[in-house]
Design a protein around this motif. Structure first.
Motif, PDB file in Angstrom:
ATOM      1  N   GLY A  50       0.785  -1.230   0.000  1.00 61.03           N
ATOM      2  CA  GLY A  50       0.000   0.000   0.000  1.00 61.03           C
ATOM      3  C   GLY A  50       0.817   1.279   0.000  1.00 61.03           C
ATOM      4  O   GLY A  50       0.272   2.368   0.019  1.00 61.03           O
ATOM      5  N   MET A  51       2.127   1.148  -0.030  1.00 66.79           N
ATOM      6  CA  MET A  51       2.982   2.321  -0.021  1.00 66.79           C
ATOM      7  C   MET A  51       3.136   2.852  -1.442  1.00 66.79           C
ATOM      8  O   MET A  51       3.536   2.127  -2.338  1.00 66.79           O
ATOM      9  CB  MET A  51       4.348   1.925   0.554  1.00 66.79           C
ATOM     10  N   ILE A  52       2.746   4.114  -1.650  1.00 69.70           N
ATOM     11  CA  ILE A  52       2.962   4.762  -2.943  1.00 69.70           C
ATOM     12  C   ILE A  52       3.950   5.904  -2.702  1.00 69.70           C
ATOM     13  O   ILE A  52       3.624   6.892  -2.055  1.00 69.70           O
ATOM     14  CB  ILE A  52       1.636   5.321  -3.530  1.00 69.70           C
ATOM     15  N   PRO A  53       5.181   5.760  -3.204  1.00 67.83           N
ATOM     16  CA  PRO A  53       6.201   6.765  -2.884  1.00 67.83           C
ATOM     17  C   PRO A  53       5.971   8.096  -3.590  1.00 67.83           C
ATOM     18  O   PRO A  53       5.304   8.160  -4.619  1.00 67.83           O
ATOM     19  CB  PRO A  53       7.497   6.115  -3.381  1.00 67.83           C
ATOM     20  N   ASN A  54       6.533   9.163  -3.037  1.00 70.74           N
ATOM     21  CA  ASN A  54       6.490  10.468  -3.686  1.00 70.74           C
ATOM     22  C   ASN A  54       7.420  10.518  -4.890  1.00 70.74           C
ATOM     23  O   ASN A  54       7.217  11.300  -5.812  1.00 70.74           O
ATOM     24  CB  ASN A  54       6.885  11.577  -2.712  1.00 70.74           C
ATOM     25  N   LEU A  55       8.453   9.673  -4.849  1.00 69.93           N
ATOM     26  CA  LEU A  55       9.419   9.634  -5.954  1.00 69.93           C
ATOM     27  C   LEU A  55      10.053   8.243  -5.992  1.00 69.93           C
ATOM     28  O   LEU A  55      10.253   7.618  -4.950  1.00 69.93           O
ATOM     29  CB  LEU A  55      10.510  10.693  -5.722  1.00 69.93           C
ATOM     30  N   ILE A  56      10.356   7.780  -7.210  1.00 67.20           N
ATOM     31  CA  ILE A  56      11.048   6.500  -7.363  1.00 67.20           C
ATOM     32  C   ILE A  56      12.387   6.754  -8.056  1.00 67.20           C
ATOM     33  O   ILE A  56      12.430   7.410  -9.101  1.00 67.20           O
ATOM     34  CB  ILE A  56      10.210   5.515  -8.218  1.00 67.20           C
ATOM     35  N   LEU A  57      13.462   6.271  -7.461  1.00 67.61           N
ATOM     36  CA  LEU A  57      14.779   6.286  -8.121  1.00 67.61           C
ATOM     37  C   LEU A  57      14.999   4.893  -8.681  1.00 67.61           C
ATOM     38  O   LEU A  57      14.988   3.911  -7.937  1.00 67.61           O
ATOM     39  CB  LEU A  57      15.893   6.632  -7.128  1.00 67.61           C
ATOM     40  N   LEU A  58      15.176   4.805  -9.997  1.00 63.77           N
ATOM     41  CA  LEU A  58      15.155   3.502 -10.658  1.00 63.77           C
ATOM     42  C   LEU A  58      16.414   3.224 -11.475  1.00 63.77           C
ATOM     43  O   LEU A  58      16.711   3.936 -12.439  1.00 63.77           O
ATOM     44  CB  LEU A  58      13.927   3.450 -11.583  1.00 63.77           C
ATOM     45  N   ASP A  59      17.127   2.180 -11.076  1.00 66.71           N
ATOM     46  CA  ASP A  59      18.228   1.654 -11.881  1.00 66.71           C
ATOM     47  C   ASP A  59      17.604   0.899 -13.059  1.00 66.71           C
ATOM     48  O   ASP A  59      16.458   0.435 -12.986  1.00 66.71           O
ATOM     49  CB  ASP A  59      19.052   0.695 -10.996  1.00 66.71           C
ATOM     50  N   MET A  60      18.309   0.789 -14.164  1.00 69.75           N
ATOM     51  CA  MET A  60      17.732   0.111 -15.325  1.00 69.75           C
ATOM     52  C   MET A  60      18.181  -1.343 -15.425  1.00 69.75           C
ATOM     53  O   MET A  60      17.376  -2.243 -15.641  1.00 69.75           O
ATOM     54  CB  MET A  60      18.088   0.876 -16.608  1.00 69.75           C
ATOM     55  N   LYS A  61      19.496  -1.575 -15.285  1.00 66.96           N
ATOM     56  CA  LYS A  61      19.991  -2.947 -15.436  1.00 66.96           C
ATOM     57  C   LYS A  61      19.966  -3.666 -14.100  1.00 66.96           C
ATOM     58  O   LYS A  61      20.748  -3.355 -13.192  1.00 66.96           O
ATOM     59  CB  LYS A  61      21.415  -2.923 -15.996  1.00 66.96           C
ATOM     60  N   MET A  62      19.022  -4.593 -13.980  1.00 66.26           N
ATOM     61  CA  MET A  62      18.875  -5.371 -12.746  1.00 66.26           C
ATOM     62  C   MET A  62      18.416  -6.771 -13.127  1.00 66.26           C
ATOM     63  O   MET A  62      17.744  -6.952 -14.142  1.00 66.26           O
ATOM     64  CB  MET A  62      17.805  -4.736 -11.846  1.00 66.26           C
ATOM     65  N   HIS A  80       0.513   7.164 -13.350  1.00 67.88           N
ATOM     66  CA  HIS A  80       1.688   7.995 -13.064  1.00 67.88           C
ATOM     67  C   HIS A  80       1.660   8.457 -11.615  1.00 67.88           C
ATOM     68  O   HIS A  80       1.976   9.606 -11.323  1.00 67.88           O
ATOM     69  CB  HIS A  80       1.734   9.195 -14.018  1.00 67.88           C
ATOM     70  N   MET A  81       1.271   7.565 -10.720  1.00 64.44           N
ATOM     71  CA  MET A  81       1.132   7.917  -9.312  1.00 64.44           C
ATOM     72  C   MET A  81       2.420   8.486  -8.723  1.00 64.44           C
ATOM     73  O   MET A  81       2.385   9.404  -7.932  1.00 64.44           O
ATOM     74  CB  MET A  81       0.727   6.685  -8.503  1.00 64.44           C
ATOM     75  N   SER A  82       3.543   7.914  -9.089  1.00 69.31           N
ATOM     76  CA  SER A  82       4.821   8.395  -8.557  1.00 69.31           C
ATOM     77  C   SER A  82       5.751   8.704  -9.723  1.00 69.31           C
ATOM     78  O   SER A  82       5.918   7.878 -10.614  1.00 69.31           O
ATOM     79  CB  SER A  82       5.497   7.319  -7.710  1.00 69.31           C
ATOM     80  N   PRO A  83       6.338   9.895  -9.725  1.00 71.30           N
ATOM     81  CA  PRO A  83       7.317  10.185 -10.768  1.00 71.30           C
ATOM     82  C   PRO A  83       8.558   9.308 -10.612  1.00 71.30           C
ATOM     83  O   PRO A  83       8.964   8.986  -9.492  1.00 71.30           O
ATOM     84  CB  PRO A  83       7.657  11.662 -10.561  1.00 71.30           C
ATOM     85  N   ILE A  84       9.124   8.921 -11.742  1.00 70.24           N
ATOM     86  CA  ILE A  84      10.317   8.070 -11.735  1.00 70.24           C
ATOM     87  C   ILE A  84      11.527   8.876 -12.210  1.00 70.24           C
ATOM     88  O   ILE A  84      11.438   9.617 -13.194  1.00 70.24           O
ATOM     89  CB  ILE A  84      10.119   6.844 -12.663  1.00 70.24           C
ATOM     90  N   VAL A  85      12.631   8.727 -11.503  1.00 74.36           N
ATOM     91  CA  VAL A  85      13.910   9.291 -11.933  1.00 74.36           C
ATOM     92  C   VAL A  85      14.861   8.119 -12.187  1.00 74.36           C
ATOM     93  O   VAL A  85      15.024   7.255 -11.326  1.00 74.36           O
ATOM     94  CB  VAL A  85      14.497  10.238 -10.857  1.00 74.36           C
ATOM     95  N   VAL A  86      15.432   8.085 -13.372  1.00 73.01           N
ATOM     96  CA  VAL A  86      16.316   6.982 -13.758  1.00 73.01           C
ATOM     97  C   VAL A  86      17.726   7.209 -13.193  1.00 73.01           C
ATOM     98  O   VAL A  86      18.267   8.309 -13.270  1.00 73.01           O
ATOM     99  CB  VAL A  86      16.379   6.887 -15.302  1.00 73.01           C
TER     100      VAL A  86
END
Ligand SMILES: [Mg+2]
Length: 140
Positions: A50-62, A80-86
């Motif tokens: 149930g946790m929806i973060p204010n921001l997501i930091l996302l690595d690509m290669k995993m 688009h509930m949480s903006p993603i930063v790559v």
């Protein structure tokens, strides 16, 4: 140190355990509540609670579920509930961010202070986006 919570939640998704811990400790010292996951699947599991973060930091290669797969599933399930930063070491960081409709990107390696500055910048960006008036609904 026990920082004053700023009420914001960040989910960091990266398969480099040491980097994950370093980012978590730093952002917590800045008052963020930080959740971590070492791949996209683990991140979806974290959000099932149930946790929806204010921001997501996302690595690509995993392994297991990479950044592209995660972004696709996240956008399907949560719009688009949480903006993603790559987070990426790739030379084509901007393109990677565009590929998954991310709000921006941070190039690895980065120092923690510049990461924080970018997070604050993207927070302001997404706040602005949230303030925009909704598009009028089409008349029938
Ligand atoms: Mg990686």
């Amino acid at each position: 140190m026990n920082p004053k919570p700023n009420g914001k939640t960040i989910l960091v998704i990266d398969d480099e355990a040491e980097l994950l811990l370093t980012i978590k400790e730093y952002l917590e010292s800045e008052g963020y509540q930080v959740f971590t996951a070492d791949n996209g699947f683990a991140a979806m599991e974290v959000m099932k609670m149930g946790m929806i973060p204010n921001l997501i930091l996302l690595d690509m290669k995993m392994p297991i579920m990479n950044g592209w797969e995660f972004a696709l599933e996240f956008l399907n399930k949560h719009d688009h509930m949480s903006p993603i930063v790559v987070l990426t070491a790739a030379g084509d960081a901007e393109q990677r961010a565009k590929d998954i409709s991310a709000i921006g990107w941070v190039e690895k390696p980065f120092n923690l202070n510049s990461l924080l500055n970018k997070i604050k910048l993207y927070e302001r960006k997404s706040n602005k986006a949230a303030e925009l008036p909704e598009a009028p609904s089409p008349s029938i």
